[in-house]
Design a protein around this motif. Structure first.
Motif, short mmCIF file in Angstrom:
data_model
loop_
_atom_site.label_atom_id
_atom_site.label_comp_id
_atom_site.label_asym_id
_atom_site.label_seq_id
_atom_site.Cartn_x
_atom_site.Cartn_y
_atom_site.Cartn_z
N ASP A 220 0.82 -1.22 0.00
CA ASP A 220 0.00 0.00 0.00
C ASP A 220 0.85 1.26 0.00
OD1 ASP A 220 -2.18 -1.65 0.23
OD2 ASP A 220 -2.08 -1.65 2.42
N ARG A 221 0.21 2.35 -0.40
CA ARG A 221 0.87 3.64 -0.26
C ARG A 221 0.44 4.28 1.04
NH1 ARG A 221 -0.29 4.27 -5.52
NH2 ARG A 221 1.58 3.46 -6.51
N TYR A 222 1.26 5.14 1.60
CA TYR A 222 0.87 5.86 2.81
C TYR A 222 -0.23 6.85 2.41
CZ TYR A 222 1.65 7.39 7.56
OH TYR A 222 1.51 7.63 8.90
N ILE B 286 -9.72 -3.34 -7.77
CA ILE B 286 -9.85 -2.26 -8.76
C ILE B 286 -8.69 -2.32 -9.76
CG2 ILE B 286 -10.00 0.25 -9.09
CD1 ILE B 286 -12.37 -0.48 -7.55
N ARG B 287 -7.49 -2.62 -9.29
CA ARG B 287 -6.33 -2.68 -10.20
C ARG B 287 -6.57 -3.76 -11.27
NH1 ARG B 287 -0.71 -0.26 -10.73
NH2 ARG B 287 0.23 -1.71 -12.15
N ASN B 288 -7.07 -4.93 -10.82
CA ASN B 288 -7.32 -6.02 -11.78
C ASN B 288 -8.39 -5.65 -12.79
OD1 ASN B 288 -5.38 -7.68 -10.84
ND2 ASN B 288 -6.71 -8.78 -9.41
N ASN C 49 6.06 6.67 -2.29
CA ASN C 49 6.24 6.01 -0.99
C ASN C 49 5.56 4.65 -0.92
OD1 ASN C 49 3.53 5.98 0.41
ND2 ASN C 49 3.65 8.15 -0.10
N ARG C 50 5.86 3.93 0.13
CA ARG C 50 5.17 2.67 0.45
C ARG C 50 4.91 2.65 1.95
NH1 ARG C 50 4.85 2.31 -4.23
NH2 ARG C 50 5.47 0.64 -5.64
N ASP C 51 3.70 2.21 2.30
CA ASP C 51 3.37 2.04 3.71
C ASP C 51 3.98 0.71 4.19
OD1 ASP C 51 2.25 2.52 6.13
OD2 ASP C 51 0.16 2.22 5.51
N PRO D 210 4.27 -4.65 -8.61
CA PRO D 210 2.83 -4.70 -8.92
C PRO D 210 2.11 -3.37 -8.72
CG PRO D 210 3.48 -6.52 -7.48
CD PRO D 210 4.67 -5.62 -7.57
N ARG D 211 2.72 -2.45 -7.96
CA ARG D 211 2.04 -1.17 -7.70
C ARG D 211 2.59 -0.05 -8.58
NH1 ARG D 211 -1.87 0.20 -2.99
NH2 ARG D 211 -2.81 1.83 -4.24
N ASN D 212 3.23 -0.42 -9.68
CA ASN D 212 3.83 0.62 -10.54
C ASN D 212 2.75 1.42 -11.26
OD1 ASN D 212 2.92 -1.04 -12.55
ND2 ASN D 212 4.85 -1.21 -13.61
N CYS D 213 3.19 2.37 -12.11
CA CYS D 213 2.25 3.26 -12.80
C CYS D 213 1.42 2.48 -13.81
CB CYS D 213 3.03 4.37 -13.50
SG CYS D 213 1.96 5.41 -14.51
N ILE D 214 0.11 2.54 -13.65
CA ILE D 214 -0.77 1.80 -14.56
C ILE D 214 -0.88 2.51 -15.92
CG2 ILE D 214 -3.01 2.87 -13.98
CD1 ILE D 214 -4.18 0.04 -13.78
#
Ligand code: HEM
Length: 491
Positions: free
Chosen positions: A104-106, A130-132, A369-371, A434-438
């Motif tokens: 997750d992001r902070y 939602i990403r999928n 960032n990343r939480d 997996p959380r890169n720019c879509i």
């Protein structure tokens, strides 16, 4: 009998409260970072280390901190303890290997509707769902379907440049690139085309007002007291709340019309908005979710892509041999009458290297960032769930141990051979894992198409108004401080 506190008792209470607040928001997070074994520049109360460098030059602050403290150090973002990491191995652990602990992001803007529902802010299974659903929207085949909108906006961009050339006028190409990326994102994610100059300005101003919060008191309220922010921001002359309301209303109107047309079997435009309305088989996005993502795409895709394109045009003007090579490649592969489609812009390897080098030198998203979900140790670094990981993209991209002579513009750093020698986590313009720019593919196709169309018509040249070297400014994104003023010579 009623007890009425004396003035000195009230004063004592206020002092105790203040001391408690300072301990919680200043000393405690600072001690946490020190306990983790990190070097930490001593923070100030309330703002932490945010004002150690002027907010407009945070990118240089990243570099200075990296030089002084190394590739891992601590700092307070207001009262939030941040572990700044630029060591590639650790970044690989955070973004890829141990993704489940850093997925997750902070949250920085989730207290305001509809920001909490945006992919950028969502967490855990909500994010994954939602990403999928959204991923196929940015696939090559879906992007091909929206190429006509990008092409049309590209023609308008070139027309503006040709007019400036003909009138011998100077224009700020950064603003012009902004109009192009705004037109693309409004046409594709919002399903809207400008009806008039006035309409264009209203929408553009509203879109600019989104995410336009610089470090300072308003950002503090947005993160720590969103309810107060909602009331105070418009009164303090901010644009954020008014822009949000206007854009949500506009998007809802378009969705209503689309739903009506869909129910009546009337064909709708094949744009990103439509793909979101139709996305998912059993698991559909509801209207609130679609509005949130449309607003996010506007915020995340307009300025970032405009800056990337503007920086690329400046780099081409100031490096004429490189520009000539790009032009030769375009002339070899595409005749001027060929339409510029998804596949043809995908087959320009030297242009791709030039854009990659532009994004290295001037990463529009200069940090992310990343939480941290749980305390853990990664490659000898102890991290705590009370902190977040900060990733200083600008400092990583200007680290002389990774990029010799980092201030030199050298597309050759991105040949396949050179790329294979480097750790992927040394280059992060679009993040990683997996959380890169879509929206990466969309951004790249926009920038490539615009450059092809511009160079087919004009040569970009340095004039006495051109900032050399370009001055940079940090706001929500890294942008050219004085715009981009280059000249044009018709081909
Ligand atoms: C040159 C242009 C762009 C740059 C430099 C850029 C950069 C980034 C970066 C660095 C991140 C964070 C990645 C991470 O945390 O690992 C990000 C996330 C994101 N970007 Fe972009 N971006 C660009 C264009 C776009 C466009 C055109 C769109 C959509 C239309 C977009 C939508 C998003 C979204 C939705 C996220 C959040 C993804 C998630 O949390 O799953 N971006 N972008």
């Amino acid at each position: 009998m009623n007890w009425i506190p004396s003035t000195s008792q009230i004063l004592q209470l206020v002092l105790v409260g203040l001391a408690w607040y300072l301990y919680k928001s200043w000393i405690r997070p600072y001690r946490l970072l020190r306990k983790l074994g990190l070097k930490v520049p001593f923070p100030k109360p309330i703002v932490g280390n945010l004002m150690d460098y002027h907010p407009a030059v945070q990118h240089l602050g990243q570099l200075k901190n990296q030089e002084k403290y190394g590739r891992v150090y601590g700092g307070l973002f207001f009262s939030i303890p941040a572990i700044w990491v630029s060591e590639p191995n650790l970044l690989k652990s955070v973004c890829i290997k141990n993704f489940s602990n850093f997925s997750d992001r902070y949250s920085l803007v989730n207290g305001i509707e509809p920001f909490g529902e945006m992919l950028l802010e969502l967490k855990g299974t909500d994010w994954k769902r939602i990403r999928n659903i959204l991923l196929p929207t940015f696939s090559a085949s879906k992007l091909k379907a929206i190429m006509p909108f990008i092409d049309k906006a590209g023609d308008r961009l070139v027309a503006t440049i040709l007019k400036a050339e003909q009138d011998g006028q100077s224009i700020d190409l950064w603003r012009t690139c902004g109009k192009f990326t705004m037109e693309v994102i409004l046409a594709t994610a919002f399903g809207i085309e400008f009806e008039s100059k006035e309409h264009e300005e209203k929408l553009t101003n509203a879109a600019r007002g989104l995410f336009e919060i610089s470090p300072g008191p308003l950002q503090f309220l947005l993160i720590f007291a969103p309810s107060l922010f909602r009331v105070l921001e418009p009164k303090l002359g901010g644009q954020f709340m008014n822009s949000t309301h206007y854009l949500v209303k506009t998007c809802k109107q378009v969705i209503k019309e689309r739903r009506r047309n869909m129910a009546q079997g009337i064909a709708c435009r094949r744009d990103i908005l439509q793909q979101m309305l139709e996305a998912g088989d059993s698991d559909k996005l509801n209207d609130k979710e679609v509005v949130a993502q449309a607003l996010l795409f506007l915020g995340a895709g307009y300025e970032t892509t405009a800056n990337a394109l503007a920086f690329a045009t400046h780099s081409l003007a100031t490096n004429p041999e490189i520009q000539q090579r790009v032009f030769d490649e375009i002339s070899d592969k595409l005749s001027e009458t060929d339409s510029v489609d998804y596949d043809s812009v995908g087959d320009l390897p030297y242009l791709e290297m030039v854009i990659a080098e532009t994004l290295r030198m001037y990463p529009p998203v200069f940090h992310f960032n990343r939480d941290i979900k749980e305390d853990m140790e990664i490659d000898g670094l102890q991290v705590s769930k009370e902190a977040m990981i900060g990733i200083p993209v600008y400092a990583i991209h200007h680290d002389p141990k990774i990029w010799p002579e980092p201030e030199q513009f050298r597309p050759e750093r991105f040949t396949s051979e050179e790329k294979s020698k480097r750790d992927p986590c040394t280059y992060l313009p679009f993040g990683n894992g997996p959380r890169n720019c879509i929206g990466m593919r969309l951004a790249m196709v926009e920038v490539k198409l615009a450059i092809v169309k511009i160079l087919q018509k004009v040569e970009l040249i340095v004039t006495k108004e051109t900032d050399v070297p370009i001055q940079l400014k940090c706001g929500t994104t890294l942008s050219p401080a004085n715009g981009v003023h280059v000249g044009f010579r018709k081909r």
